[in-house]
Each structure stands twice: as structure tokens, then as C-alpha cells.
Motif scaffolding. Structure first.
Motif, PDB file in Angstrom:
ATOM      1  N   ASN A   1      90.688  15.826  28.168  1.00 40.76           N
ATOM      2  CA  ASN A   1      89.996  15.368  26.962  1.00 40.76           C
ATOM      3  C   ASN A   1      89.821  16.556  26.020  1.00 40.76           C
ATOM      4  N   PRO A   2      90.711  16.743  25.048  1.00 41.96           N
ATOM      5  CA  PRO A   2      90.664  17.921  24.188  1.00 41.96           C
ATOM      6  C   PRO A   2      89.519  17.921  23.192  1.00 41.96           C
ATOM      7  N   ASN A   3      88.749  16.828  23.127  1.00 43.12           N
ATOM      8  CA  ASN A   3      87.635  16.767  22.191  1.00 43.12           C
ATOM      9  C   ASN A   3      86.277  16.951  22.858  1.00 43.12           C
ATOM     10  N   LYS A   4      86.278  17.405  24.096  1.00 42.10           N
ATOM     11  CA  LYS A   4      85.019  17.768  24.751  1.00 42.10           C
ATOM     12  C   LYS A   4      84.763  19.246  24.456  1.00 42.10           C
ATOM     13  N   GLY A   5      84.136  19.960  25.367  1.00 41.50           N
ATOM     14  CA  GLY A   5      83.813  21.357  25.125  1.00 41.50           C
ATOM     15  C   GLY A   5      85.046  22.202  24.837  1.00 41.50           C
ATOM     16  N   ASP A   6      84.916  23.161  23.920  1.00 44.95           N
ATOM     17  CA  ASP A   6      86.091  23.947  23.526  1.00 44.95           C
ATOM     18  C   ASP A   6      86.663  24.774  24.673  1.00 44.95           C
ATOM     19  N   LEU A   7      85.827  25.156  25.649  1.00 45.41           N
ATOM     20  CA  LEU A   7      86.326  25.945  26.774  1.00 45.41           C
ATOM     21  C   LEU A   7      87.207  25.113  27.697  1.00 45.41           C
ATOM     22  N   LEU A   8      86.925  23.833  27.801  1.00 48.26           N
ATOM     23  CA  LEU A   8      87.794  22.942  28.569  1.00 48.26           C
ATOM     24  C   LEU A   8      89.116  22.750  27.847  1.00 48.26           C
ATOM     25  N   ARG A   9      89.040  22.583  26.529  1.00 42.31           N
ATOM     26  CA  ARG A   9      90.259  22.327  25.749  1.00 42.31           C
ATOM     27  C   ARG A   9      91.200  23.517  25.767  1.00 42.31           C
ATOM     28  N   ILE A  10      90.703  24.707  25.418  1.00 43.65           N
ATOM     29  CA  ILE A  10      91.595  25.862  25.296  1.00 43.65           C
ATOM     30  C   ILE A  10      92.014  26.423  26.649  1.00 43.65           C
ATOM     31  N   GLY A  11      91.246  26.086  27.701  1.00 42.08           N
ATOM     32  CA  GLY A  11      91.605  26.550  29.041  1.00 42.08           C
ATOM     33  C   GLY A  11      92.411  25.540  29.829  1.00 42.08           C
TER      34      GLY A  11
ATOM     35  N   ASP B   1      81.296  24.769  26.823  1.00 45.01           N
ATOM     36  CA  ASP B   1      81.591  25.201  25.467  1.00 45.01           C
ATOM     37  C   ASP B   1      81.140  26.642  25.277  1.00 45.01           C
ATOM     38  N   SER B   2      81.717  27.315  24.275  1.00 48.70           N
ATOM     39  CA  SER B   2      81.372  28.710  24.016  1.00 48.70           C
ATOM     40  C   SER B   2      80.140  28.853  23.133  1.00 48.70           C
ATOM     41  N   HIS B   3      79.592  27.733  22.642  1.00 46.57           N
ATOM     42  CA  HIS B   3      78.486  27.774  21.687  1.00 46.57           C
ATOM     43  C   HIS B   3      77.151  27.418  22.330  1.00 46.57           C
ATOM     44  N   TRP B   4      76.085  27.797  21.612  1.00 44.91           N
ATOM     45  CA  TRP B   4      74.765  27.431  22.110  1.00 44.91           C
ATOM     46  C   TRP B   4      74.525  25.941  21.915  1.00 44.91           C
ATOM     47  N   SER B   5      73.580  25.416  22.686  1.00 41.09           N
ATOM     48  CA  SER B   5      73.305  23.981  22.723  1.00 41.09           C
ATOM     49  C   SER B   5      72.230  23.610  21.706  1.00 41.09           C
ATOM     50  N   PRO B   6      71.903  22.298  21.575  1.00 48.50           N
ATOM     51  CA  PRO B   6      70.798  21.904  20.692  1.00 48.50           C
ATOM     52  C   PRO B   6      69.474  22.570  21.052  1.00 48.50           C
ATOM     53  N   TRP B   7      69.265  22.871  22.349  1.00 49.61           N
ATOM     54  CA  TRP B   7      68.012  23.539  22.726  1.00 49.61           C
ATOM     55  C   TRP B   7      67.938  24.912  22.062  1.00 49.61           C
ATOM     56  N   ALA B   8      69.033  25.641  22.083  1.00 47.53           N
ATOM     57  CA  ALA B   8      69.063  26.958  21.440  1.00 47.53           C
ATOM     58  C   ALA B   8      68.939  26.827  19.926  1.00 47.53           C
ATOM     59  N   SER B   9      69.583  25.827  19.348  1.00 50.26           N
ATOM     60  CA  SER B   9      69.490  25.617  17.901  1.00 50.26           C
ATOM     61  C   SER B   9      68.042  25.424  17.469  1.00 50.26           C
ATOM     62  N   GLN B  10      67.287  24.665  18.256  1.00 49.34           N
ATOM     63  CA  GLN B  10      65.886  24.437  17.940  1.00 49.34           C
ATOM     64  C   GLN B  10      65.092  25.736  18.008  1.00 49.34           C
ATOM     65  N   ILE B  11      65.380  26.542  19.016  1.00 45.98           N
ATOM     66  CA  ILE B  11      64.678  27.819  19.191  1.00 45.98           C
ATOM     67  C   ILE B  11      64.992  28.774  18.041  1.00 45.98           C
ATOM     68  N   ILE B  12      66.267  28.827  17.654  1.00 45.15           N
ATOM     69  CA  ILE B  12      66.682  29.699  16.549  1.00 45.15           C
ATOM     70  C   ILE B  12      66.063  29.239  15.236  1.00 45.15           C
ATOM     71  N   ALA B  13      66.023  27.932  15.011  1.00 46.52           N
ATOM     72  CA  ALA B  13      65.419  27.401  13.795  1.00 46.52           C
ATOM     73  C   ALA B  13      63.943  27.773  13.715  1.00 46.52           C
ATOM     74  N   GLU B  14      63.265  27.711  14.844  1.00 49.23           N
ATOM     75  CA  GLU B  14      61.851  28.084  14.869  1.00 49.23           C
ATOM     76  C   GLU B  14      61.662  29.560  14.547  1.00 49.23           C
ATOM     77  N   ALA B  15      62.565  30.407  15.062  1.00 51.35           N
ATOM     78  CA  ALA B  15      62.479  31.847  14.782  1.00 51.35           C
ATOM     79  C   ALA B  15      62.703  32.127  13.298  1.00 51.35           C
ATOM     80  N   ILE B  16      63.645  31.422  12.698  1.00 54.46           N
ATOM     81  CA  ILE B  16      63.901  31.596  11.262  1.00 54.46           C
ATOM     82  C   ILE B  16      62.694  31.119  10.452  1.00 54.46           C
ATOM     83  N   SER B  17      62.127  29.980  10.836  1.00 54.63           N
ATOM     84  CA  SER B  17      60.949  29.460  10.139  1.00 54.63           C
ATOM     85  C   SER B  17      59.793  30.445  10.188  1.00 54.63           C
TER      86      SER B  17
END
Length: 331
Positions: A12-22, A307-323
């Protein structure tokens, strides 16, 4: 025919990018169900390609793929916190730092009013961004707008026959069961870790192989110092326009989880953040590595397993730090 059917069913090439490219089999097809609510968020921030008539924002964001998570990206959580946010998408530039210089030298900030700029870049590409920087380059608002008028790139990857995937996917699937400490497809690395840090339910780490390759140049203090000097220069130019620069480096997945690698003595230690943290900074700095490392102790899946990217949990944490940084700067 058998290899084709196997690949067609399980790749499934449209799942996590690490699965696709590997070319790795998806053993946990329901893994992302834990993020279901976040993956269904409505996008509420503004994008340059949306052709918005609004010209006044609290925050302008420019970055790379870590800033391209749309409905579960940190900019969407910022907007949810009532922070008016404009995003210059990564398909509109090749180098976010170079583009920011170009916009500063042009008329963009005469037409768009912003209070803060979040400049995001991923760790592995950080020092390369300033190697051939041209501080005199000009980009007008019209030029950026013309680029934004092009169709937004929504990448989808389709399995085609014939293709080398028919051979690569079965081969690397076999290697997945046989090997740890192995690079799949020349791009995705797999190794054992000491703790179960993902909801996939295993003690393994997948990460982008270039994360290891980049540790060499990112351990060069002179290169890191040049990056910091350029960022200080940008901050000075933005300050003259009444804009505050917030710098957000995105830690490589390899770096975030390095201390948990079972046989980490075999791998180079990433020290980019050790070098970068001690630099004299005139801009606001989101120490994302420290913030997300702290989060690892209380929550799984800070980065996606597949995937090589952070998840929604990390996005929320980063958004809070920026705020918090925005509120601190406004006091």
C-alpha cells in the motif's frame, strides 16, 4: 503473476512513507485508527494556494514536509487555538530560508501583515539550506501568487504493472522477517529498540536512512554556526518590519529515538541539537527535540511508527509550544 498478485494485495504505497520507500509490508493495517479523530479534522488555517483575500495574520508558517500535515499539522492546531495562521506551502519553494530572504527583499510584507513567522526545517537538511544562500535575491508577492495559482500537489502513489515493485516488494518483505539493522529499498532503516514506543506493539524502529547519513555534516560545528548566523540575520531584517521570528527545527526520527536503539553503539550519535542549542540566538527558538523527548516518557506514538514524520500528538504539543512563545512575546 504470483509476485504481481502478492504485491498488489499487500503493498500500500499510500500508507506511511517509510513503508512505501522501503517496499515493506504493512503488518499493522489498523495502526492509524488511534488517530482517527485527528485525521478527520477540518482544515481551518489559510494556505497561499487557497487564494484568500485576507491579508492580516498573526502567524505566517513556512517549512518543509513537517509543515505539510494539513488537518493534523501543528498549524491547524494553532488555528484551532484562535491564532490566525497563513501557510506558504512547500511546493511553492525549494528552500524556505532562501524564499524568506526573497520575500523580505520584495514587496510581500507590504501586502501581507503578520506578527510572527514560524520558520520550520527538518534536522537532516538544516545546514544544507544555508550553504549557497543568496541574501540579495528578490521574490515579489505577485511571483509567489503566480506559483500558488498552480494546482496544489496532492501526492498519491499507485501500484503499476509492470514495475520494479513486483520484485522489490516481495524481496524486502522476505528481508523484513529475516533481518534487523537493515536498510530496505536503500531508504528505510529498521532496528530494534529497548521499549515498546509505538502502538503497533513491537520493539522496532523504522526511520529514514538519510537521517544516519546526515549526522556527518550536521555534526560540523562550523556549518551549524553558519546556519545560526543566517537565522540571526533574518531575525534582524524581520525585526525592522515589526515581525518576530520563531525558529522550529524538526528533529529527525532517528535522533528522537536514538537513546532507545538497542545496539546504538553501532550508530553515529546525532549531535546537531547539542551544537545548535548552545549557539547565541537572537530569535525565538522552539527546542522541539527536548519538548518531544520529554513527551516520549508519557505517551506512545509521538512519531508515526510507519512514517518519518511526527504524529498528531506531536503536532498538538508543538502548537502549544508556539502558542506559549507568542503569548510570552506579547507581554
Amino acid at each position: 503473476i504470483a509476485l504481481h498478485l502478492f504485491t498488489w494485495i499487500f503493498y500500500n504505497p499510500n500508507k506511511g512513507d517509510l513503508l512505501r520507500i522501503g517496499y515493506i509490508i504493512d503488518l499493522y493495517p489498523n495502526y492509524r485508527d488511534i488517530f482517527k479523530a485527528e485525521l478527520e479534522n477540518k482544515v481551518i488555517f489559510s494556505r497561499m494556494s487557497d487564494k484568500t483575500d485576507i491579508r492580516k495574520f498573526k502567524v505566517l508558517i513556512i517549512g518543509d514536509s513537517y509543515s505539510e500535515q494539513n488537518n493534523f499539522g501543528y498549524q491547524n492546531y494553532l488555528a484551532k487555538n484562535n491564532v490566525e495562521t497563513l501557510h506558504i506551502e512547500s511546493f511553492l519553494h525549494k528552500n524556505q530560508i532562501q524564499t524568506l530572504y526573497g520575500l523580505l527583499n520584495g514587496d510581500f510584507f507590504d501586502q501581507y501583515q503578520v506578527d510572527f513567522i514560524v520558520l520550520q526545517f527538518v534536522e537532516r537538511n538544516s545546514v544544507e539550506l544555508v550553504e549557497n544562500i543568496d541574501t540579495a535575491k528578490v521574490m515579489t508577492a505577485e511571483e509567489l501568487g503566480n506559483l500558488a495559482n498552480k494546482k496544489r500537489v496532492n501526492e498519491t502513489y499507485n501500484f503499476k504493472f509492470p514495475s520494479d515493485s513486483v520484485l522489490k516488494f516481495p524481496y524486502y518483505t522476505l528481508q523484513y522477517y529475516r533481518n534487523n539493522d537493515y536498510v530496505f529499498g536503500g531508504k528505510t532503516y529498521k532496528t530494534e529498540i529497548t521499549q515498546d514506543l509505538f502502538s503497533a506493539g513491537n520493539k522496532e524502529l523504522l526511520f529514514y536512512f538519510q537521517d544516519i547519513v546526515a549526522t556527518n555534516k550536521n555534526s560540523d560545528e562550523a556549518k551549524v554556526s553558519k546556519l545560526n548566523a543566517v537565522l540571526n540575520d533574518l531575525n534582524g531584517l524581520l525585526k525592522k518590519k515589526g515581525i518576530k521570528l520563531i525558529v522550529l527545527p524538526g528533529p529527525d526520527k532517528y535522533d528522537i529515538y536514538y537513546e532507545f536503539i538497542l545496539n546504538k553503539s553501532k550508530y553515529p550519535k546525532p549531535i546537531f541539537f547539542e551544537l545548535f542549542d548552545k549557539m547565541n540566538k537572537e530569535y525565538a527558538y522552539i527546542d522541539s527535540k527536548q519538548i518531544l523527548t520529554n513527551a516520549l516518557t508519557v505517551k506512545k506514538d509521538i512519531y508515526f511508527y510507519d512514517d518519518s514524520h511526527w504524529s498528531p500528538w506531536a503536532s498538538q504539543i508543538i502548537a502549544e509550544a508556539i502558542s506559549k512563545e507568542i503569548k510570552l512575546s506579547e507581554k
